[in-house]
Each structure stands twice: as C-alpha cells, then as structure tokens.
Design an enzyme around this catalytic site. Structure first.
Site, mmCIF file in Angstrom:
data_model
loop_
_atom_site.group_PDB
_atom_site.id
_atom_site.type_symbol
_atom_site.label_atom_id
_atom_site.label_comp_id
_atom_site.label_asym_id
_atom_site.label_seq_id
_atom_site.Cartn_x
_atom_site.Cartn_y
_atom_site.Cartn_z
ATOM 1 N N ASP A 1 101.604 -16.223 -20.155
ATOM 2 C CA ASP A 1 100.658 -15.148 -19.854
ATOM 3 C C ASP A 1 101.077 -14.565 -18.513
ATOM 4 O O ASP A 1 101.076 -15.287 -17.503
ATOM 5 C CB ASP A 1 99.223 -15.706 -19.779
ATOM 6 C CG ASP A 1 98.192 -14.577 -19.602
ATOM 7 O OD1 ASP A 1 97.076 -14.721 -20.122
ATOM 8 O OD2 ASP A 1 98.537 -13.557 -18.955
ATOM 9 N N TYR B 1 95.837 3.452 -19.473
ATOM 10 C CA TYR B 1 97.228 3.061 -19.760
ATOM 11 C C TYR B 1 98.190 3.923 -18.944
ATOM 12 O O TYR B 1 99.107 3.416 -18.309
ATOM 13 C CB TYR B 1 97.485 3.243 -21.255
ATOM 14 C CG TYR B 1 98.891 3.008 -21.724
ATOM 15 C CD1 TYR B 1 99.689 4.083 -22.146
ATOM 16 C CD2 TYR B 1 99.432 1.736 -21.788
ATOM 17 C CE1 TYR B 1 100.985 3.870 -22.613
ATOM 18 C CE2 TYR B 1 100.719 1.520 -22.262
ATOM 19 C CZ TYR B 1 101.480 2.595 -22.672
ATOM 20 O OH TYR B 1 102.776 2.393 -23.137
ATOM 21 N N ASP C 1 105.865 -14.917 -24.609
ATOM 22 C CA ASP C 1 104.732 -14.071 -24.974
ATOM 23 C C ASP C 1 103.463 -14.911 -24.892
ATOM 24 O O ASP C 1 103.522 -16.139 -24.912
ATOM 25 C CB ASP C 1 104.897 -13.508 -26.401
ATOM 26 C CG ASP C 1 104.077 -12.238 -26.625
ATOM 27 O OD1 ASP C 1 104.659 -11.158 -26.873
ATOM 28 O OD2 ASP C 1 102.827 -12.314 -26.513
HETATM 29 C C1 VAH Z 1 101.230 4.084 -27.198
HETATM 30 N N1 VAH Z 1 103.294 3.548 -28.347
HETATM 31 O O1 VAH Z 1 100.970 4.816 -28.150
HETATM 32 C C2 VAH Z 1 102.690 3.647 -27.021
HETATM 33 C C3 VAH Z 1 103.470 4.637 -26.185
HETATM 34 C C4 VAH Z 1 104.005 7.068 -25.742
HETATM 35 C C5 VAH Z 1 103.152 6.099 -26.505
HETATM 36 O O2 VAH Z 1 103.363 4.415 -24.832
HETATM 37 O O3 VAH Z 1 100.403 3.701 -26.423
#
Ligand code: VAH
Length: 313
Positions: free
Chosen positions: A52, A141, A34
């Site tokens: 990293d 994300y 990590d």
């Molecule tokens: C988040 N716990 O909240 C993560 C996940 C589906 C949610 O990918 O970003």
C-alpha cells in the site's frame, strides 16, 4: 535501470507495463507490487508483493531489500472514483506519491510518474493544447495530477531525483479492464460489441478526447525513462497522444468490422462533466522533439488489433 519496482502493478497500465519490462529487463529484475493480489500472468511471471503506497516504511523496505534503482509509480485512484472518494484519492494519489519520492530521494532511484490530460481544466485551450499552458483542473484527480507534476519537478530540482512523467490521454488495452476512469467507455465498447453487438455509452456522442492504444503507452514510458536526461526540458509532464475521437467515431470504426453493432447514449452526468473539463486534442511536439516520441497506432489500427486480441471470458 537494472532493478525495477512497479506500483499499482495489477492496474490497467501496470499489468501490461510489468510484462513488457520483464521481457526487456528479465522477470527476476522487475518487482510488481499492488494493494490487491496479482491475477493471471503477473505473479507467475516474476516477483510480486502486496504494497500500500500510503505505507512509507513498506515502500522503503521493498526498495532496500531488492536494490531497486527505478520505480514506475502507477498506484492511484482514477478520475470518476476520485470524484466519489476525494479524500481517499488525495491520500493515495498525493501521500502515496510523496512516500515514493522520499524513497527515491533516499535510495537514488529514478521515478516514472503518469500524469494525464486531466491535469488541464476548462480554461485550458482545448484544441492543440500546448505543452506549457494554464492548468486549473476542476476534478480532484486532475488536482492530484498537476500537483504531482509540480512535486516531481521540485524533487528533481531540490534533491536531484531523476523523475520523469507523461500526460497520458485515455488508454485502451486489450488485456486489462480499466477501473473507475472517465475514458473507460473506449474499452467497454469493444467487449459489448463482441458480446451483444450493442453498447450504451455513458458519454455524449460528440465528446472528443485524446486516446492512445496501450502498446504505445508502454513504449512511451520505457522510451522516456531510457532517454538522455540532458535532452529533457519538460521531464515530468510531456503531452503525448496518438489519436483523438468521439464515441460516435469509435462506433463507426467498429461497425466497419461488426456492421450490426449499434450504440445508444445514456449520459452519466458525473463522467460527462469530467470529460467536458478536459482538452480535445493535445500538442505533443515537445515529446517528439526532446525524446523522439511517435505513436504507432491510429484509430483504425487500434480497432483492428483490439477486435483481434480481446477474448470474452
Ligand atoms: C481516467 N483513464 O479516465 C483515466 C485517464 C485521461 C483519463 O487519466 O481517469
């Protein structure tokens, strides 16, 4: 799998997955890595190194030096943090994944990649979300997750890398606090219920999302990685879920154990907007058919176990 590397090993999934893998494969055969130092039982229970994932040569060096043949790649920035630091999240989530895939290609390692319900977007059917459907996520994300699914597919078809992955729902752990996610409320609420019998929830009462208890999430990852590769049609992005609930329903289940528990809703617009872009409940029939997925914990069993296992420090 004989020699395993876990990246992001101090995170919510990584910390429990590392311990489970060490129990299954021997502590000396599971290398935890990590960017930040290991805490509690992670380091004493087996090898740990600072790593990293944006440093390609460092990954290669760890894999080469330890004859790694499988990588569980969990290092990533989660949804809420990624919206605040989109460029850094792209760098860690995508360049980190590319570095790991290149290492897997060079060293013939298998790869586990955690995708997410975040890989879906507002146009995706939100109930009974199909395994194969439209994916236009509106969060950074989510963009890294759908891109990661496609990149893993490419490395499998183009270079023969044995890459496999799951679209996880929100994950709930009694051992490790989450960091920077939109579903974190479903963990924070338990600590608040035990500590002060009250929780201010950052999502609306009716925000329904898929969730899973961490023991099921760990079992799913290991089960997928040890499944017969020939059976895996969807290999890099299996929908998996265990339950689907709202903060209101979770609070009501907790109140069965702690009657005096109360909840209020102080909505965080950023995380509410993220949650609103995700599906309510996925169809996980492909995972059941292709490698025998089956959750063990429903809402009632998860709440009972969480309240039994959580220790307030
Ligand atoms: C988040 N716990 O909240 C993560 C996940 C589906 C949610 O990918 O970003």
């Amino acid at each position: 799998m004989e020699k395993i590397l876990v990246t992001g090993a101090t995170g919510q999934v990584g910390s429990e997955l590392t311990i489970a893998l060490r129990n299954n494969y021997g502590p000396e055969n599971v290398f935890a890595a990590d960017k930040r130092p290991a805490l509690n039982e992670l380091s004493p229970s087996g090898p740990f190194c600072l790593l990293d994932v944006r440093d390609a040569s460092a990954i290669n060096q760890v894999v080469d030096a330890n004859n790694i043949d499988a990588i569980f790649h969990l290092a990533a920035l989660l949804s809420a943090v990624a919206e605040q630091k989109p460029q850094q999240a792209w760098d860690v989530n995508m360049n980190g994944l590319l570095n790991v895939l290149e290492t897997c290609r060079a060293h013939r390692c298998a790869l586990f990649f955690p995708s997410s319900i975040a890989a879906f977007g507002p146009e995706t059917p939100s109930m009974n979300t199909p395994q194969d459907t439209i994916q236009r996520p509106s969060t950074l994300y989510g963009i890294t997750k759908v891109s990661g699914e496609l990149l893993c597919d490419y490395y499998h078809h183009r270079f023969g890398v044995d890459a496999r992955g799951l679209r996880y729902p929100g994950l709930i752990s009694s051992k490790t606090l989450p960091g920077g996610g939109t579903t974190d409320y479903a963990v924070d609420i338990f600590y608040a219920a035990l500590k002060s019998q009250h929780y201010d929830c950052f999502l609306r009462a009716d925000t329904q999302l898929d969730m899973m208890y961490m023991p099921d999430a760990i079992d799913a990852a290991i089960h997928l990685m040890t499944a017969d590769s020939k059976q895996l049609k969807h290999r890099n992005a299996f929908n998996v879920t265990a339950m689907s609930f709202t903060p209101q329903q979770l609070a009501a289940e907790i109140q069965k154990h702690i009657p005096e528990f109360t909840i209020a809703y102080i909505v965080d617009p950023l995380r509410q907007a993220i949650a609103d872009s995700w599906p309510r409940h996925m169809n996980d029939s492909a995972a059941k058919a292709e490698w025998g997925w089956q959750a063990q914990f429903d809402l009632s069993a998860m709440v009972t176990d969480m309240l039994k296992k959580i220790t307030l420090t």
